[in-house]
Design a protein around this motif. Structure first.
Motif, short mmCIF file in Angstrom:
data_model
loop_
_atom_site.label_atom_id
_atom_site.label_comp_id
_atom_site.label_asym_id
_atom_site.label_seq_id
_atom_site.Cartn_x
_atom_site.Cartn_y
_atom_site.Cartn_z
N LEU A 110 19.79 21.19 -12.89
CA LEU A 110 20.41 21.29 -14.27
C LEU A 110 19.09 21.71 -15.15
O LEU A 110 18.22 20.99 -15.30
N ASP A 111 19.28 22.94 -15.67
CA ASP A 111 18.31 23.37 -16.60
C ASP A 111 18.67 22.83 -17.88
O ASP A 111 19.20 23.38 -18.89
N ALA A 128 22.13 13.17 -15.72
CA ALA A 128 21.96 14.20 -14.99
C ALA A 128 22.18 14.03 -13.61
O ALA A 128 22.92 14.52 -12.67
N TYR A 129 21.51 13.02 -13.09
CA TYR A 129 21.53 12.35 -11.56
C TYR A 129 21.86 11.03 -11.49
O TYR A 129 21.54 10.42 -10.15
N GLY A 130 22.32 10.32 -12.22
CA GLY A 130 22.37 8.68 -12.12
C GLY A 130 24.12 8.56 -12.76
O GLY A 130 24.83 9.05 -12.43
N GLY A 143 25.66 14.77 -11.60
CA GLY A 143 25.54 15.02 -10.25
C GLY A 143 24.51 16.00 -9.81
O GLY A 143 24.51 16.47 -8.50
N ALA A 144 23.59 16.36 -10.68
CA ALA A 144 22.55 17.24 -10.29
C ALA A 144 21.63 16.62 -9.18
O ALA A 144 21.41 15.38 -9.19
N ASP A 145 20.81 17.56 -8.38
CA ASP A 145 19.75 17.20 -7.69
C ASP A 145 18.64 17.17 -8.19
O ASP A 145 17.55 16.46 -7.68
N ALA A 146 18.32 17.93 -9.49
CA ALA A 146 17.12 17.82 -10.31
C ALA A 146 17.44 18.44 -11.44
O ALA A 146 18.62 19.18 -11.77
#
Lengths: 311, 311
Positions: A110-111, A128-130, A143-146
């Protein structure tokens, strides 16, 4: 006793294994402009509000691009701004795109270039990822990985990302030396010790990546990555020296003028050590070359993959 | 002939006149945590998904806080992260809060700290205070009066915000010297010319604010503002010297340790020249003092207003 809960593998390991498995270090960038989507999208109901129609068309476009180029890529980089400008429906389009990327076995970067004080940084990390705890139950993030983050506010603005990422097997890419011309305005300023600002930020990134809260013992690659523009290749060897175990995300190839051939030092740590991200030069390859946009996009991504593999 | 279209007044003028009209330089900050909202909210339907329930409760909380403290404030600062973590429903809560702030004659500062390459910066600017052209019609952004941005990527990452803002009578607050401890990691680094990074960024902000694309002839205040932490008061006089016409947004009072009494140099340009923003010390005043959270919040905001007015 409860069943064993397997912790998520560290992001560096996930990245390296994804690059091996997919035999690609190419990241397709999506920054969809509702006025410039691929032709031939799915028909939309006629009675949608502009935001709903645009977001549905954007999601459909992103799905088609990913379907076309996934065979040549390891990940997708989603430009958060492109979705945010469509409001709540844009967030639905983002979620649909993330889900589809997962179905295609692509990692999702996710940019978003976020950066804020600790409490807010933790909120952004959860977004972002939590997930966010609420009295009505947890609310899942994107649900991004980064995610990409900006370093101007310092270490305490980065740590909430890095700490949550370690729990989730996710990654955090810190802007170090960006690909745009304006990067020179601040990042290239010379410090009293004779080094540019970017070198100092690079050291900070390497240090944070090695802290016990983020480092995975035995991992080849850190979970804290760096955004390093492909438009300044003469700096890449030095940046790799300063950040030997840091995954590099390399934007700026193609439309912005960077050349894959100049990026070899970035790849020194082996698979996952460097990712080349290209947006317009892949997604817009058909507009430049004529013909089917999907076939042209895949050809452009395959060409990048082959060039990178030969480094 | 078409009727005359009145251009929006420049942001500096809007800010100065709002501060005069409301007799306040206080900005209430909202960074709602769904687990720590004011008690006594409106009942929610029982069958909502967690994100919908949390977002509805957040919107209701924000409405109540604004209703309580608006008499003492000139603006609200909305922490974007707090809404983003609730996904699409969070964007609906953000939109409802912006609309309610407008009804209460409060300016809306979107605290998003964005920063990206030019194309993406333009998307973020449209998301904050513009609109996005699509084949299905324009999609309105958040409708904020100003947004916070990060300077790490340089001038070309700031200009799309500043240019659109000039068209819309909106403002752009650039992070210069932030209020968090980690600010020292990068912002305080000494450059080869003997000055800290923040001084260089301050010069850049003053220069961008004076460019023809952003400056309003005859305006007392620029449309390009600066975020200057109240936790580093010894730097404020120097920052004001470097940015004589720049509106300052001053976070860090209260919970973070800053004291209003130390901020006098920030107010040198007169009304609108400096805004004091406080979040937890206003919204959470009831939790600290006991009693009705609305009354306690208003008292805290009034106290800040009186202290600032006496500077």
């Amino acid at each position: 006793m409860a069943a064993d809960v397997q912790p998520a593998p560290p992001f560096g390991d996930r990245l390296a294994s994804a690059v091996r498995r997919r035999e690609s270090a190419i990241v397709v960038g999506l920054d969809p402009d509702p006025a410039r989507l691929w032709p031939g999208g799915s028909p939309l109901p006629g009675d949608l509000a502009p935001a709903d129609a645009a977001a549905a068309a954007v999601a459909d476009h992103c799905r088609r691009v990913l379907d076309a180029v996934a065979p040549a890529c390891v990940a997708v980089k989603l430009q958060s701004a492109s979705f945010e400008r469509l409001g709540a429906p844009g967030q639905e389009a983002l979620a649909a795109t993330v889900a589809h990327a997962g179905d295609l076995d692509l990692l999702v970067l996710l940019d978003a270039k976020r950066g804020d004080i600790d409490v807010s940084a933790a909120s952004y990390a959860n977004a972002a990822y939590g997930s966010t705890a609420t009295p009505w139950g947890p609310v899942a993030g994107t649900g991004a990985d980064a995610v990409t983050v900006a370093p101007y506010m310092g270490r305490d603005s980065l740590r909430p990302f890095v700490t949550l990422a370690a729990d989730r097997g996710a990654g955090t890419f810190v802007l170090v030396r960006t690909s745009n011309p304006g990067a020179a305005d601040l990042q290239e300023l010379l410090l009293a010790d004779g080094e540019p600002v970017w070198a100092h930020v690079a050291r900070m990134v390497a240090e944070i990546g090695a802290e016990p809260t983020s480092a995975a013992p035995g991992a080849t690659l850190d979970a804290v990555g760096a955004v390093v523009g492909a438009t300044a290749p003469e700096r890449i060897a030095r940046l790799r020296e300063l950040m030997p175990r840091t995954p590099f995300l390399l934007p700026g190839v193609g439309a912005q003028g960077g050349r894959v051939e100049d990026l070899a030092p970035a790849f020194a740590p082996g698979p996952g050590g460097a990712l080349i991200t290209a947006s317009r030069s892949i997604v817009g390859a058909g507009a430049a070359a004529g013909g089917d946009p999907a076939a042209a996009a895949l050809r452009a991504a395959e060409a990048l993959r082959a060039t990178a593999a030969a480094l």
